[in-house]
Design a protein around this motif. Structure first.
Motif, short mmCIF file in Angstrom:
data_model
loop_
_atom_site.label_atom_id
_atom_site.label_comp_id
_atom_site.label_asym_id
_atom_site.label_seq_id
_atom_site.Cartn_x
_atom_site.Cartn_y
_atom_site.Cartn_z
N SER A 3 0.83 -1.20 0.00
CA SER A 3 0.00 0.00 0.00
C SER A 3 0.86 1.25 0.00
O SER A 3 1.89 1.30 0.64
CB SER A 3 -0.90 0.04 1.22
OG SER A 3 -1.57 1.25 1.30
N THR A 4 0.39 2.24 -0.72
CA THR A 4 1.02 3.55 -0.67
C THR A 4 0.04 4.58 -0.12
O THR A 4 0.27 5.76 -0.23
CB THR A 4 1.48 4.00 -2.08
OG1 THR A 4 0.35 4.00 -2.93
CG2 THR A 4 2.55 3.09 -2.62
N LEU A 5 -1.05 4.09 0.47
CA LEU A 5 -2.03 5.01 1.05
C LEU A 5 -1.56 5.45 2.42
O LEU A 5 -1.23 4.63 3.27
CB LEU A 5 -3.40 4.34 1.17
CG LEU A 5 -4.03 3.86 -0.13
CD1 LEU A 5 -5.35 3.17 0.15
CD2 LEU A 5 -4.23 5.02 -1.08
N ASP A 44 -3.66 16.06 -7.09
CA ASP A 44 -2.35 15.52 -7.46
C ASP A 44 -1.69 14.67 -6.38
O ASP A 44 -0.58 14.20 -6.56
CB ASP A 44 -1.42 16.65 -7.89
CG ASP A 44 -1.14 17.64 -6.78
OD1 ASP A 44 -1.57 17.42 -5.63
OD2 ASP A 44 -0.49 18.66 -7.07
N GLY A 45 -2.35 14.49 -5.26
CA GLY A 45 -1.79 13.63 -4.23
C GLY A 45 -0.94 14.35 -3.21
O GLY A 45 -0.27 13.71 -2.41
N PRO A 50 -4.18 11.07 -0.62
CA PRO A 50 -3.84 10.32 -1.84
C PRO A 50 -4.72 10.75 -3.01
O PRO A 50 -5.86 11.16 -2.82
CB PRO A 50 -4.14 8.86 -1.47
CG PRO A 50 -4.30 8.84 0.00
CD PRO A 50 -4.69 10.21 0.43
N SER A 51 -4.20 10.64 -4.21
CA SER A 51 -4.99 10.97 -5.40
C SER A 51 -5.91 9.80 -5.74
O SER A 51 -5.72 8.67 -5.28
CB SER A 51 -4.07 11.26 -6.58
OG SER A 51 -3.43 10.07 -6.99
N TYR A 52 -6.90 10.08 -6.55
CA TYR A 52 -7.81 9.03 -7.02
C TYR A 52 -7.00 7.95 -7.74
O TYR A 52 -7.22 6.75 -7.55
CB TYR A 52 -8.84 9.65 -7.97
CG TYR A 52 -9.89 8.68 -8.45
CD1 TYR A 52 -11.08 8.50 -7.76
CD2 TYR A 52 -9.70 7.95 -9.62
CE1 TYR A 52 -12.05 7.62 -8.19
CE2 TYR A 52 -10.66 7.06 -10.07
CZ TYR A 52 -11.83 6.90 -9.35
OH TYR A 52 -12.78 6.02 -9.79
N ASP A 53 -6.04 8.39 -8.55
CA ASP A 53 -5.20 7.44 -9.28
C ASP A 53 -4.41 6.54 -8.35
O ASP A 53 -4.15 5.38 -8.67
CB ASP A 53 -4.25 8.17 -10.23
CG ASP A 53 -4.98 8.79 -11.41
OD1 ASP A 53 -6.14 8.40 -11.68
OD2 ASP A 53 -4.40 9.68 -12.06
N THR A 54 -4.02 7.05 -7.19
CA THR A 54 -3.32 6.22 -6.21
C THR A 54 -4.23 5.10 -5.73
O THR A 54 -3.79 3.95 -5.60
CB THR A 54 -2.84 7.06 -5.02
OG1 THR A 54 -1.93 8.05 -5.50
CG2 THR A 54 -2.14 6.21 -3.97
N LYS A 57 -4.36 2.48 -8.42
CA LYS A 57 -3.12 1.70 -8.46
C LYS A 57 -3.02 0.74 -7.29
O LYS A 57 -2.60 -0.41 -7.45
CB LYS A 57 -1.91 2.64 -8.48
CG LYS A 57 -1.73 3.36 -9.79
CD LYS A 57 -0.59 4.36 -9.73
CE LYS A 57 -0.59 5.22 -10.97
NZ LYS A 57 0.34 6.34 -10.86
N VAL A 58 -3.38 1.20 -6.09
CA VAL A 58 -3.31 0.33 -4.91
C VAL A 58 -4.25 -0.86 -5.07
O VAL A 58 -3.89 -2.00 -4.77
CB VAL A 58 -3.62 1.11 -3.61
CG1 VAL A 58 -3.87 0.18 -2.44
CG2 VAL A 58 -2.49 2.07 -3.30
#
Length: 134
Positions: A3-5, A44-45, A50-54, A57-58
């Motif tokens: 996870s990067t959240l 943009d995070g 966190p960004s929506y894209d994050t 990706k997670v």
């Protein structure tokens, strides 16, 4: 699970989160939710949110681990509910942080209401998540 959240959001909401069916939200609450999602998609995070894209990706990186865990039939999906509960909690927290509104909660689709004709569901409106036909 990978996870990067981040665990901390700039807006710290406390109290019980009340999740309601989409069709039972007021028009104002539906719009607040949709605006928070749009804001998160354009974010943009930075600032610890966190960004929506994050989130995309997670979920993608963890697809196998979150959906197909264990060696036997009892263990096979042992983390499915737990992982997704955590993931949706983090997504909801990000929506609250990006909007600065602690009343925003993830709505759910009361699909049994329109099970025979899902096209009639409030979820599939031109002012919500789009029509079934696109």
């Amino acid at each position: 699970l990978k996870s990067t959240l981040v665990e901390a959001n700039p807006v710290q909401c406390t109290g019980v989160r009340e999740r309601k069916a989409w069709a039972k939200l007021t028009d104002e609450d539906q719009q607040k939710f949709l605006q928070a999602v749009i804001a998160l998609k354009s974010h943009d995070g930075n600032n610890g949110v966190p960004s929506y894209d994050t989130f995309v990706k997670v979920h993608d990186v963890n697809t196998f681990d979150a959906h197909f865990i264990g060696q036997g039939p009892i263990d096979e999906y042992s983390q499915f509910l737990t992982w997704h509960r955590w993931f949706l909690y983090r997504f909801e927290s990000a929506l609250q942080s990006i909007s600065g509104d602690c009343t925003i909660a993830l709505p759910f689709w009361e699909y049994e209401t329109n099970a025979r004709n899902i096209e009639d569901s409030a979820v599939f409106g031109k002012d919500s998540f789009g029509t079934v036909d696109g």
